[in-house]
Design a protein around this motif. Structure first.
Motif, PDB file in Angstrom:
ATOM      1  N   ALA A 137     -17.306 -49.608  35.824  1.00  0.00           N
ATOM      2  CA  ALA A 137     -16.305 -48.622  35.386  1.00  0.00           C
ATOM      3  C   ALA A 137     -16.725 -47.984  34.062  1.00  0.00           C
ATOM      4  CB  ALA A 137     -14.934 -49.286  35.255  1.00  0.00           C
ATOM      5  N   LEU A 138     -17.270 -48.789  33.157  1.00  0.00           N
ATOM      6  CA  LEU A 138     -17.733 -48.238  31.880  1.00  0.00           C
ATOM      7  C   LEU A 138     -18.904 -47.275  32.072  1.00  0.00           C
ATOM      8  CD1 LEU A 138     -17.527 -51.296  29.475  1.00  0.00           C
ATOM      9  CD2 LEU A 138     -16.267 -49.148  29.301  1.00  0.00           C
ATOM     10  N   LEU A 139     -19.810 -47.651  32.937  1.00  0.00           N
ATOM     11  CA  LEU A 139     -20.987 -46.808  33.158  1.00  0.00           C
ATOM     12  C   LEU A 139     -20.648 -45.521  33.905  1.00  0.00           C
ATOM     13  CD1 LEU A 139     -23.579 -49.572  34.083  1.00  0.00           C
ATOM     14  CD2 LEU A 139     -23.468 -48.242  31.959  1.00  0.00           C
ATOM     15  N   THR A 140     -19.748 -45.610  34.847  1.00  0.00           N
ATOM     16  CA  THR A 140     -19.426 -44.436  35.652  1.00  0.00           C
ATOM     17  C   THR A 140     -18.228 -43.659  35.119  1.00  0.00           C
ATOM     18  OG1 THR A 140     -17.982 -45.703  37.128  1.00  0.00           O
ATOM     19  CG2 THR A 140     -20.330 -45.538  37.738  1.00  0.00           C
ATOM     20  N   LYS A 141     -17.483 -44.267  34.190  1.00  0.00           N
ATOM     21  CA  LYS A 141     -16.271 -43.659  33.617  1.00  0.00           C
ATOM     22  C   LYS A 141     -15.248 -43.321  34.701  1.00  0.00           C
ATOM     23  CE  LYS A 141     -18.230 -42.472  29.354  1.00  0.00           C
ATOM     24  NZ  LYS A 141     -18.573 -43.776  28.917  1.00  0.00           N
ATOM     25  N   ARG A 142     -15.155 -44.172  35.689  1.00  0.00           N
ATOM     26  CA  ARG A 142     -14.201 -43.991  36.773  1.00  0.00           C
ATOM     27  C   ARG A 142     -12.955 -44.838  36.493  1.00  0.00           C
ATOM     28  NH1 ARG A 142     -16.811 -39.961  38.196  1.00  0.00           N
ATOM     29  NH2 ARG A 142     -18.461 -40.089  39.733  1.00  0.00           N
ATOM     30  N   ARG A 143     -11.827 -44.183  36.368  1.00  0.00           N
ATOM     31  CA  ARG A 143     -10.574 -44.885  36.076  1.00  0.00           C
ATOM     32  C   ARG A 143     -10.153 -45.796  37.236  1.00  0.00           C
ATOM     33  NH1 ARG A 143      -8.487 -44.660  31.459  1.00  0.00           N
ATOM     34  NH2 ARG A 143      -8.648 -42.828  30.164  1.00  0.00           N
ATOM     35  N   TRP A 144     -10.394 -45.364  38.461  1.00  0.00           N
ATOM     36  CA  TRP A 144      -9.993 -46.178  39.595  1.00  0.00           C
ATOM     37  C   TRP A 144     -10.736 -47.507  39.599  1.00  0.00           C
ATOM     38  CZ3 TRP A 144     -13.417 -47.713  43.338  1.00  0.00           C
ATOM     39  CH2 TRP A 144     -14.609 -47.005  43.438  1.00  0.00           C
ATOM     40  N   MET A 145     -11.969 -47.495  39.081  1.00  0.00           N
ATOM     41  CA  MET A 145     -12.719 -48.756  38.987  1.00  0.00           C
ATOM     42  C   MET A 145     -12.134 -49.639  37.896  1.00  0.00           C
ATOM     43  SD  MET A 145     -16.453 -48.299  40.438  1.00  0.00           S
ATOM     44  CE  MET A 145     -16.577 -50.004  40.401  1.00  0.00           C
ATOM     45  N   ALA A 146     -11.624 -49.015  36.842  1.00  0.00           N
ATOM     46  CA  ALA A 146     -10.963 -49.794  35.797  1.00  0.00           C
ATOM     47  C   ALA A 146      -9.722 -50.476  36.365  1.00  0.00           C
ATOM     48  CB  ALA A 146     -10.600 -48.900  34.621  1.00  0.00           C
ATOM     49  N   TRP A 147      -8.969 -49.738  37.179  1.00  0.00           N
ATOM     50  CA  TRP A 147      -7.794 -50.339  37.818  1.00  0.00           C
ATOM     51  C   TRP A 147      -8.214 -51.423  38.806  1.00  0.00           C
ATOM     52  CZ3 TRP A 147      -3.389 -50.237  35.641  1.00  0.00           C
ATOM     53  CH2 TRP A 147      -3.015 -49.148  34.859  1.00  0.00           C
ATOM     54  N   GLY A 148      -9.332 -51.217  39.476  1.00  0.00           N
ATOM     55  CA  GLY A 148      -9.872 -52.251  40.367  1.00  0.00           C
ATOM     56  C   GLY A 148     -10.223 -53.513  39.600  1.00  0.00           C
ATOM     57  N   THR A 149     -10.755 -53.328  38.389  1.00  0.00           N
ATOM     58  CA  THR A 149     -11.065 -54.462  37.524  1.00  0.00           C
ATOM     59  C   THR A 149      -9.811 -55.283  37.260  1.00  0.00           C
ATOM     60  OG1 THR A 149     -12.885 -53.294  36.442  1.00  0.00           O
ATOM     61  CG2 THR A 149     -11.867 -55.097  35.219  1.00  0.00           C
ATOM     62  N   VAL A 150      -8.747 -54.589  36.889  1.00  0.00           N
ATOM     63  CA  VAL A 150      -7.484 -55.269  36.589  1.00  0.00           C
ATOM     64  C   VAL A 150      -6.927 -55.927  37.858  1.00  0.00           C
ATOM     65  CG1 VAL A 150      -5.107 -54.910  35.829  1.00  0.00           C
ATOM     66  CG2 VAL A 150      -6.973 -53.763  34.645  1.00  0.00           C
ATOM     67  N   GLY A 151      -6.993 -55.219  38.987  1.00  0.00           N
ATOM     68  CA  GLY A 151      -6.461 -55.757  40.240  1.00  0.00           C
ATOM     69  C   GLY A 151      -7.177 -57.013  40.697  1.00  0.00           C
ATOM     70  N   ILE A 152      -8.491 -56.956  40.734  1.00  0.00           N
ATOM     71  CA  ILE A 152      -9.258 -58.121  41.189  1.00  0.00           C
ATOM     72  C   ILE A 152      -9.140 -59.255  40.169  1.00  0.00           C
ATOM     73  CG2 ILE A 152     -11.567 -58.976  41.743  1.00  0.00           C
ATOM     74  CD1 ILE A 152     -12.126 -56.238  42.980  1.00  0.00           C
ATOM     75  N   GLY A 153      -9.098 -58.916  38.889  1.00  0.00           N
ATOM     76  CA  GLY A 153      -8.871 -59.944  37.868  1.00  0.00           C
ATOM     77  C   GLY A 153      -7.525 -60.620  38.064  1.00  0.00           C
ATOM     78  N   GLY A 154      -6.514 -59.817  38.401  1.00  0.00           N
ATOM     79  CA  GLY A 154      -5.187 -60.380  38.676  1.00  0.00           C
ATOM     80  C   GLY A 154      -5.203 -61.324  39.859  1.00  0.00           C
ATOM     81  N   VAL A 155      -5.935 -60.942  40.915  1.00  0.00           N
ATOM     82  CA  VAL A 155      -6.062 -61.814  42.080  1.00  0.00           C
ATOM     83  C   VAL A 155      -6.718 -63.136  41.664  1.00  0.00           C
ATOM     84  CG1 VAL A 155      -7.262 -62.122  44.291  1.00  0.00           C
ATOM     85  CG2 VAL A 155      -6.087 -59.973  43.793  1.00  0.00           C
ATOM     86  N   GLY A 156      -7.753 -63.058  40.842  1.00  0.00           N
ATOM     87  CA  GLY A 156      -8.421 -64.271  40.369  1.00  0.00           C
ATOM     88  C   GLY A 156      -7.482 -65.171  39.588  1.00  0.00           C
ATOM     89  N   VAL A 157      -6.655 -64.573  38.738  1.00  0.00           N
ATOM     90  CA  VAL A 157      -5.702 -65.366  37.957  1.00  0.00           C
ATOM     91  C   VAL A 157      -4.671 -66.015  38.873  1.00  0.00           C
ATOM     92  CG1 VAL A 157      -3.871 -65.233  36.222  1.00  0.00           C
ATOM     93  CG2 VAL A 157      -6.055 -64.096  35.813  1.00  0.00           C
ATOM     94  N   VAL A 158      -4.191 -65.277  39.865  1.00  0.00           N
ATOM     95  CA  VAL A 158      -3.209 -65.838  40.806  1.00  0.00           C
ATOM     96  C   VAL A 158      -3.817 -67.022  41.566  1.00  0.00           C
ATOM     97  CG1 VAL A 158      -1.929 -65.365  42.945  1.00  0.00           C
ATOM     98  CG2 VAL A 158      -1.826 -63.749  41.037  1.00  0.00           C
ATOM     99  N   VAL A 159      -5.048 -66.874  42.031  1.00  0.00           N
ATOM    100  CA  VAL A 159      -5.704 -67.972  42.754  1.00  0.00           C
ATOM    101  C   VAL A 159      -5.905 -69.163  41.814  1.00  0.00           C
ATOM    102  CG1 VAL A 159      -7.792 -68.678  44.001  1.00  0.00           C
ATOM    103  CG2 VAL A 159      -6.770 -66.447  44.446  1.00  0.00           C
ATOM    104  N   GLY A 160      -6.215 -68.896  40.543  1.00  0.00           N
ATOM    105  CA  GLY A 160      -6.334 -69.977  39.570  1.00  0.00           C
ATOM    106  C   GLY A 160      -5.013 -70.705  39.353  1.00  0.00           C
ATOM    107  N   VAL A 161      -3.920 -69.966  39.329  1.00  0.00           N
ATOM    108  CA  VAL A 161      -2.599 -70.584  39.203  1.00  0.00           C
ATOM    109  C   VAL A 161      -2.307 -71.451  40.430  1.00  0.00           C
ATOM    110  CG1 VAL A 161      -0.116 -70.088  39.132  1.00  0.00           C
ATOM    111  CG2 VAL A 161      -1.677 -68.847  37.624  1.00  0.00           C
ATOM    112  N   LEU A 162      -2.687 -70.967  41.601  1.00  0.00           N
ATOM    113  CA  LEU A 162      -2.516 -71.774  42.819  1.00  0.00           C
ATOM    114  C   LEU A 162      -3.314 -73.072  42.714  1.00  0.00           C
ATOM    115  CD1 LEU A 162      -2.703 -69.023  45.597  1.00  0.00           C
ATOM    116  CD2 LEU A 162      -0.665 -70.240  44.791  1.00  0.00           C
TER     117      LEU A 162
END
Length: 191
Positions: free
Chosen positions: A161-186
């Motif tokens: 996302a930083l290299l391409t300056k694509r905002r949707w990739m930044a949101w993807g970063t947050v989304g997939i990170g959120g999934v990782g945190v949820v799985v960690g909580v599980l």
């Protein structure tokens, strides 16, 4: 810029200077903070994954030890059964005056076998419990590994996302990170 101190700003240059001076928390800054948080959480998840994997191995080892002890007890039980069988055979073959001694031996072997059987069954039960605990730890380990993997993917997406300056990739970063945190909580709650 000319050699005489006169500087002409293009619209793009003006926006970049404005963004740098007035918005230090732009996309790059936000992604840097998110990446640092994800990396920290990922390190914790990775540690927990390693700990649960080690526990699973130790518990499986304990199960194997208990199974071996149970096997030894069952062998001892069999030896007592063989001795009891010999005493029963002797009882049938010896004269009447010697039968009482063999009958006492038979009763002693029956009592010893009952105790040995209880010990062997208790060891088998302990082995089963250690196996169950090992399986639970491996399940939890897989959850930690899944959470860590999601966070690693999220961090890689942040770099893209930083290299391409694509905002949707930044949101993807947050989304997939959120999934990782949820799985960690599980994993934390043994789900």
């Amino acid at each position: 810029m000319s050699g005489h101190g006169f500087h002409v700003h293009g619209p793009h240059d003006h926006e970049l200077e404005h963004a740098a001076q007035h918005n230090p928390e732009g996309m790059a800054g936000k992604l840097a903070v998110i990446t640092a948080i994800l990396a920290t959480v990922g390190a914790l998840f990775s540690y927990m994954g390693g700990a649960t994997q080690a526990n699973a191995g130790l518990y499986k080892n304990n199960a194997a030890i208990k199974k071996t002890e149970a096997s030894n007890k069952w062998n001892y039980y069999q030896a007592k059964s063989s001795k009891q069988n010999l005493a029963e055979l002797a009882l049938a073959l010896v004269p009447e005056d010697r039968k009482a001694g063999y009958q006492a031996e038979i009763e002693r072997y029956k009592g010893e076998k009952a105790d040995i059987k209880k010990e062997a069954e208790a060891l088998e039960e302990a082995a089963t419990e250690w196996d169950h605990q090992s399986d639970e730890q491996m399940h939890q380990h897989h959850r930690w590994a899944q959470a860590t993997t999601a966070l690693q993917i999220s961090i890689a997406m942040a770099a893209i996302a930083l290299l391409t300056k694509r905002r949707w990739m930044a949101w993807g970063t947050v989304g997939i990170g959120g999934v990782g945190v949820v799985v960690g909580v599980l994993a934390w709650f043994h789900v």
